[in-house]
Design an enzyme around this catalytic site. Structure first.
Site, PDB file in Angstrom:
ATOM      1  N   GLU A  43     -44.117 -39.997 -28.665  1.00 54.32           N
ATOM      2  CA  GLU A  43     -45.556 -40.817 -28.833  1.00 54.32           C
ATOM      3  C   GLU A  43     -46.485 -39.879 -27.340  1.00 54.32           C
ATOM      4  OE1 GLU A  43     -46.467 -44.384 -26.526  1.00 54.32           O
ATOM      5  OE2 GLU A  43     -44.737 -44.454 -26.280  1.00 54.32           O
ATOM      6  N   GLU A  83     -26.139 -23.261 -27.285  1.00 53.95           N
ATOM      7  CA  GLU A  83     -25.115 -24.068 -27.556  1.00 53.95           C
ATOM      8  C   GLU A  83     -23.606 -24.884 -27.276  1.00 53.95           C
ATOM      9  OE1 GLU A  83     -28.642 -24.615 -31.974  1.00 53.95           O
ATOM     10  OE2 GLU A  83     -26.155 -23.608 -31.730  1.00 53.95           O
ATOM     11  N   LYS A 126     -20.880 -26.147 -36.034  1.00 55.71           N
ATOM     12  CA  LYS A 126     -21.271 -26.696 -34.307  1.00 55.71           C
ATOM     13  C   LYS A 126     -21.837 -27.557 -34.335  1.00 55.71           C
ATOM     14  CE  LYS A 126     -26.114 -25.473 -33.946  1.00 55.71           C
ATOM     15  NZ  LYS A 126     -26.536 -24.808 -35.045  1.00 55.71           N
ATOM     16  N   HIS A 139     -45.161 -47.040 -30.118  1.00 52.24           N
ATOM     17  CA  HIS A 139     -44.209 -47.359 -28.279  1.00 52.24           C
ATOM     18  C   HIS A 139     -43.306 -48.057 -28.556  1.00 52.24           C
ATOM     19  CE1 HIS A 139     -44.620 -47.723 -24.389  1.00 52.24           C
ATOM     20  NE2 HIS A 139     -44.289 -49.139 -24.744  1.00 52.24           N
ATOM     21  N   ALA A 174     -17.160  -7.791 -53.134  1.00 50.32           N
ATOM     22  CA  ALA A 174     -18.004  -7.342 -53.851  1.00 50.32           C
ATOM     23  C   ALA A 174     -18.136  -6.014 -53.016  1.00 50.32           C
ATOM     24  CB  ALA A 174     -18.827  -7.764 -54.227  1.00 50.32           C
ATOM     25  N   CYS A 183     -23.718 -23.447 -38.810  1.00 50.63           N
ATOM     26  CA  CYS A 183     -24.876 -25.137 -38.558  1.00 50.63           C
ATOM     27  C   CYS A 183     -24.618 -26.034 -37.873  1.00 50.63           C
ATOM     28  CB  CYS A 183     -26.146 -24.855 -39.734  1.00 50.63           C
ATOM     29  SG  CYS A 183     -26.385 -23.560 -40.258  1.00 50.63           S
ATOM     30  N   CYS A 235     -23.311 -21.074 -42.312  1.00 49.79           N
ATOM     31  CA  CYS A 235     -24.114 -22.390 -42.041  1.00 49.79           C
ATOM     32  C   CYS A 235     -22.664 -23.065 -42.292  1.00 49.79           C
ATOM     33  CB  CYS A 235     -25.455 -23.079 -42.958  1.00 49.79           C
ATOM     34  SG  CYS A 235     -25.743 -23.818 -42.569  1.00 49.79           S
TER      35      CYS A 235
HETATM   36  C1  LIG Z   1     -22.614 -20.364 -34.495  1.00 50.06           C
HETATM   37  C2  LIG Z   1     -24.007 -20.528 -35.765  1.00 50.06           C
HETATM   38  C3  LIG Z   1     -24.504 -21.558 -35.744  1.00 50.06           C
HETATM   39  C4  LIG Z   1     -26.053 -20.996 -36.371  1.00 50.06           C
HETATM   40  N1  LIG Z   1     -27.383 -22.870 -36.305  1.00 50.06           N
HETATM   41  C5  LIG Z   1     -28.227 -23.126 -37.004  1.00 50.06           C
HETATM   42  C6  LIG Z   1     -28.688 -23.772 -37.551  1.00 50.06           C
HETATM   43  O1  LIG Z   1     -28.548 -24.966 -36.805  1.00 50.06           O
HETATM   44  N2  LIG Z   1     -29.500 -24.112 -38.088  1.00 50.06           N
HETATM   45  C7  LIG Z   1     -30.044 -23.147 -39.300  1.00 50.06           C
HETATM   46  O2  LIG Z   1     -31.341 -22.704 -39.765  1.00 50.06           O
HETATM   47  N3  LIG Z   1     -29.347 -21.642 -39.029  1.00 50.06           N
HETATM   48  C8  LIG Z   1     -27.739 -21.591 -38.454  1.00 50.06           C
HETATM   49  N4  LIG Z   1     -27.286 -20.272 -37.612  1.00 50.06           N
HETATM   50  C9  LIG Z   1     -27.884 -19.052 -38.898  1.00 50.06           C
HETATM   51  C10 LIG Z   1     -26.847 -19.967 -40.599  1.00 50.06           C
HETATM   52  O3  LIG Z   1     -26.059 -19.730 -40.564  1.00 50.06           O
HETATM   53  C11 LIG Z   1     -27.616 -18.785 -41.345  1.00 50.06           C
HETATM   54  O4  LIG Z   1     -29.211 -18.144 -41.125  1.00 50.06           O
HETATM   55  C12 LIG Z   1     -27.229 -18.269 -43.040  1.00 50.06           C
HETATM   56  O5  LIG Z   1     -26.308 -18.706 -43.044  1.00 50.06           O
HETATM   57  C13 LIG Z   1     -28.054 -17.489 -43.707  1.00 50.06           C
HETATM   58  O6  LIG Z   1     -27.341 -17.666 -44.945  1.00 50.06           O
HETATM   59  P1  LIG Z   1     -26.753 -15.913 -45.969  1.00 50.06           P
HETATM   60  O7  LIG Z   1     -26.776 -16.990 -46.991  1.00 50.06           O
HETATM   61  O8  LIG Z   1     -27.850 -14.993 -45.351  1.00 50.06           O
HETATM   62  O9  LIG Z   1     -25.477 -15.222 -45.326  1.00 50.06           O
HETATM   63  P2  LIG Z   1     -24.257 -16.198 -44.903  1.00 50.06           P
HETATM   64  O10 LIG Z   1     -24.747 -17.750 -44.692  1.00 50.06           O
HETATM   65  O11 LIG Z   1     -23.734 -15.753 -44.090  1.00 50.06           O
HETATM   66  O12 LIG Z   1     -23.164 -15.877 -46.277  1.00 50.06           O
HETATM   67  C14 LIG Z   1     -22.830 -14.585 -46.229  1.00 50.06           C
HETATM   68  C15 LIG Z   1     -21.783 -14.266 -47.564  1.00 50.06           C
HETATM   69  O13 LIG Z   1     -21.711 -13.370 -47.827  1.00 50.06           O
HETATM   70  C16 LIG Z   1     -20.209 -13.490 -47.698  1.00 50.06           C
HETATM   71  N5  LIG Z   1     -19.957 -11.949 -48.332  1.00 50.06           N
HETATM   72  C17 LIG Z   1     -20.156 -10.965 -47.194  1.00 50.06           C
HETATM   73  N6  LIG Z   1     -19.894  -9.359 -47.186  1.00 50.06           N
HETATM   74  C18 LIG Z   1     -19.554  -9.966 -48.641  1.00 50.06           C
HETATM   75  C19 LIG Z   1     -19.238  -8.956 -49.733  1.00 50.06           C
HETATM   76  N7  LIG Z   1     -19.322  -7.469 -49.419  1.00 50.06           N
HETATM   77  N8  LIG Z   1     -18.386  -9.378 -50.966  1.00 50.06           N
HETATM   78  C20 LIG Z   1     -18.665 -10.822 -51.550  1.00 50.06           C
HETATM   79  N9  LIG Z   1     -18.952 -11.281 -50.501  1.00 50.06           N
HETATM   80  C21 LIG Z   1     -19.395 -11.553 -49.570  1.00 50.06           C
HETATM   81  C22 LIG Z   1     -19.615 -13.414 -46.481  1.00 50.06           C
HETATM   82  O14 LIG Z   1     -18.474 -14.130 -46.395  1.00 50.06           O
HETATM   83  C23 LIG Z   1     -20.727 -15.484 -46.531  1.00 50.06           C
HETATM   84  O15 LIG Z   1     -20.134 -15.864 -47.234  1.00 50.06           O
HETATM   85  C24 LIG Z   1     -26.216 -20.137 -37.415  1.00 50.06           C
HETATM   86  C25 LIG Z   1     -25.404 -19.783 -37.703  1.00 50.06           C
HETATM   87  C26 LIG Z   1     -24.625 -19.021 -36.440  1.00 50.06           C
HETATM   88  C27 LIG Z   1     -23.216 -17.862 -36.582  1.00 50.06           C
END
Ligand SMILES: Cc1cc2nc3c(=O)[nH]c(=O)nc-3n(C[C@H](O)[C@H](O)[C@H](O)COP(=O)(O)OP(=O)(O)OC[C@H]3O[C@@H](n4cnc5c(N)ncnc54)[C@H](O)[C@@H]3O)c2cc1C
Length: 460
Positions: free
Chosen positions: A442, A183, A51, A437, A115, A48, A43
């Site tokens: 509205e 987008e 973007k 308005h 990890a 997000c 994000c």
């Molecule tokens: C281009 C784009 C636009 C988006 N726009 C929106 C939006 O406008 N609104 C919205 O609500 N959502 C949006 N999203 C979705 C949103 O980004 C995700 O739903 C959100 O980030 C999910 O959070 P998360 O914690 O599940 O995973 P993530 O935020 O993906 O975090 C996972 C983290 O785990 C780390 N990781 C992975 N494997 C390992 C490992 N083995 N060891 C250590 N670290 C690891 C990764 O590096 C990452 O930092 C968008 C996504 C994208 C790709």
């Protein structure tokens, strides 16, 4: 949990992992979090937030065009991509640091490592260290998918790379019909690219209300985005500094970049899930119960890796609920109903609740209220654009079960309409609310005449 190094080990420092780690620490747990790339996750770093910053940048184009009808003369406007990217990167670095500071303040130890699980209580860090934890949270998010392998796929970029292009693409082909594809089509078009959107389905934004899909497509096309559906990129060929995208319909498009935004998949590869006894669901996400507990009793998973609703606020909710459940003595299941969502296209889409098609499949009677109108601003700007507003109402109870908007400010409007929908507001409640308005919103409280009413189709 004295035998363990920590009470909780979180894998992934994104939206879900960071929230869970902080709240668990505030509940008194000893917490360690591993992040292999940058704190903040998708994000903040490449989703997000960056973007939306690019979306803002892309909208100035239309504003400059619209200004003339209001008496402004805008001298020739020029755009510099490296400046935008540098400024965006500075803001992202600031946010990343803020995430680190918040975790440090809460007492969470952060390790910048990948990890992998060795068993249900042990994780191996890329530094060589091992961590033994009472509980483990998998919050590894998702990764961009490319779909089927095609010749020349290595030339394609995903949204990850789109945020860091050194040169602005004057022509870009984007494959995909989901919100990320749409987008980015708007971003590049607004910034001056010739954009072609190629999608194999019959129309963009599968899963959204069908009228939103057709309305938005027409708006995108009116803004010069070429939308080709029922077709896909079959091969990419490098031609000097450019690329040729060969389409399945036999046509060929020359472009400076080819981007694939064909969906994301849960980030579960090489994580040691099998060794830890963590099962996957059929869709490839980590299988969890309503408290986000996996098949291993001390391991939980939240966010995109579980492939429930892949949005930041949902991941945050799930992370918070996990921490309250396990460390706060307050079992909390996340309610996934009526989650509002937006597409930051130009114009925007905001939506919450059931689509017309979904409602007609489950409700005894579905009433539709729809308005399509020229926004006030367009009267002087001369822009050929229309706003779509649609309420889906349960004809038996009068409850508003869906709200769908395409138009400027749609996301902001739907965030508030979602409160009413979540509370179970009726159409009569909407009608009893006095209009503000002059606004576009509205219309939501002044649509008196049903545009359609359907009894449930008998099951076959
Ligand atoms: C281009 C784009 C636009 C988006 N726009 C929106 C939006 O406008 N609104 C919205 O609500 N959502 C949006 N999203 C979705 C949103 O980004 C995700 O739903 C959100 O980030 C999910 O959070 P998360 O914690 O599940 O995973 P993530 O935020 O993906 O975090 C996972 C983290 O785990 C780390 N990781 C992975 N494997 C390992 C490992 N083995 N060891 C250590 N670290 C690891 C990764 O590096 C990452 O930092 C968008 C996504 C994208 C790709």
């Amino acid at each position: 949990m004295a035998n363990y190094d920590v009470d909780l080990f979180v894998i992934g420092g994104g939206s879900g992992g960071v929230r869970a780690a902080r709240i668990a620490a505030e509940h008194g747990a000893r917490v360690k979090l591993a992040e292999e790339y940058r704190l903040g996750g998708t994000c903040v770093i490449r989703g997000c937030v960056p973007k939306k910053l690019l979306v803002y940048a892309s909208r100035f184009h239309g504003e400059f065009e619209d200004a003339a009808g209001f008496g402004w003369t805008v001298p020739h406007a020029s755009f510099d991509w490296p400046t935008l990217i540098a400024n965006k990167d500075r803001e992202i670095a600031r946010l990343e640091a803020a995430y680190g500071a918040t975790l440090a303040k809460a007492g969470v130890e952060v390790v910048k490592n990948r990890a992998v699980l060795l068993d249900s209580h042990t994780a191996q860090l890329s530094s060589g260290d091992r961590v033994r934890a009472g509980y483990i949270l998998i919050a590894t998010g998702g990764t961009p998918g490319y779909g089927d392998h095609i010749p020349g796929l290595e030339h394609a970029i995903t949204s990850n790379e789109a945020f860091h292009l050194r040169e602005f693409p004057r022509r870009i082909v984007i494959q995909g019909g989901g919100y990320i594809a749409v987008e980015f089509a708007g971003i590049f078009a607004g910034l001056g690219s010739h954009v072609t959107l190629v999608y194999r389905g019959e129309n963009i934004l599968r899963g959204f209300d069908h009228e939103v899909r057709t309305h938005l497509r027409a708006e995108l096309e009116a803004r010069g985005i070429k939308v080709i559906t029922g077709c896909k990129i079959a091969a990419i060929e490098k031609a000097g500094a450019h690329f040729a995208a060969h389409l399945s319909n036999g046509n060929q498009i020359s472009a400076d970049q080819v981007m694939f935004a064909t969906g994301r998949k849960p980030n579960v590869a090489k994580l040691g899930l099998k060794e830890a006894g963590v099962d996957l669901a059929k869709d490839g996400g980590v299988a969890v119960d309503k408290y986000s507990r996996t098949s291993a009793e001390n391991i939980y998973a939240v966010g995109d890796v579980t492939n429930r609703i892949n949005l930041t606020p949902v991941a945050i909710r799930e992370g918070h609920a996990f921490a309250d459940t396990v460390f706060g003595g307050k079992p909390t299941a996340v309610d996934h109903a009526n989650v509002p969502t937006a597409v930051f296209s130009e114009p925007e889409v905001g939506t919450v609740g059931l689509t017309e098609t979904q409602a007609r499949a489950v409700l005894g009677r579905t009433d539709i209220y729809r308005a399509v109108f020229k926004p006030l601003k367009a009267t002087l700007s001369g822009r050929d654009t229309r706003v779509l507003m649609k309420l889906v109402v349960d004809g038996m109870s009068d409850r508003v079960v869906g709200c769908h908007i395409v138009g400027e400010g749609a996301a902001e409007m739907v965030q508030l309409a979602a409160v009413a929908v979540k509370m179970g507001a009726s159409k009569a409640d909407f009608d009893a609310t006095v209009a503000l308005h002059p606004t576009a919103a509205e219309e939501l409280v002044t649509m008196r005449k049903k545009t359609a009413s359907y009894a449930r189709e008998a099951a076959e």
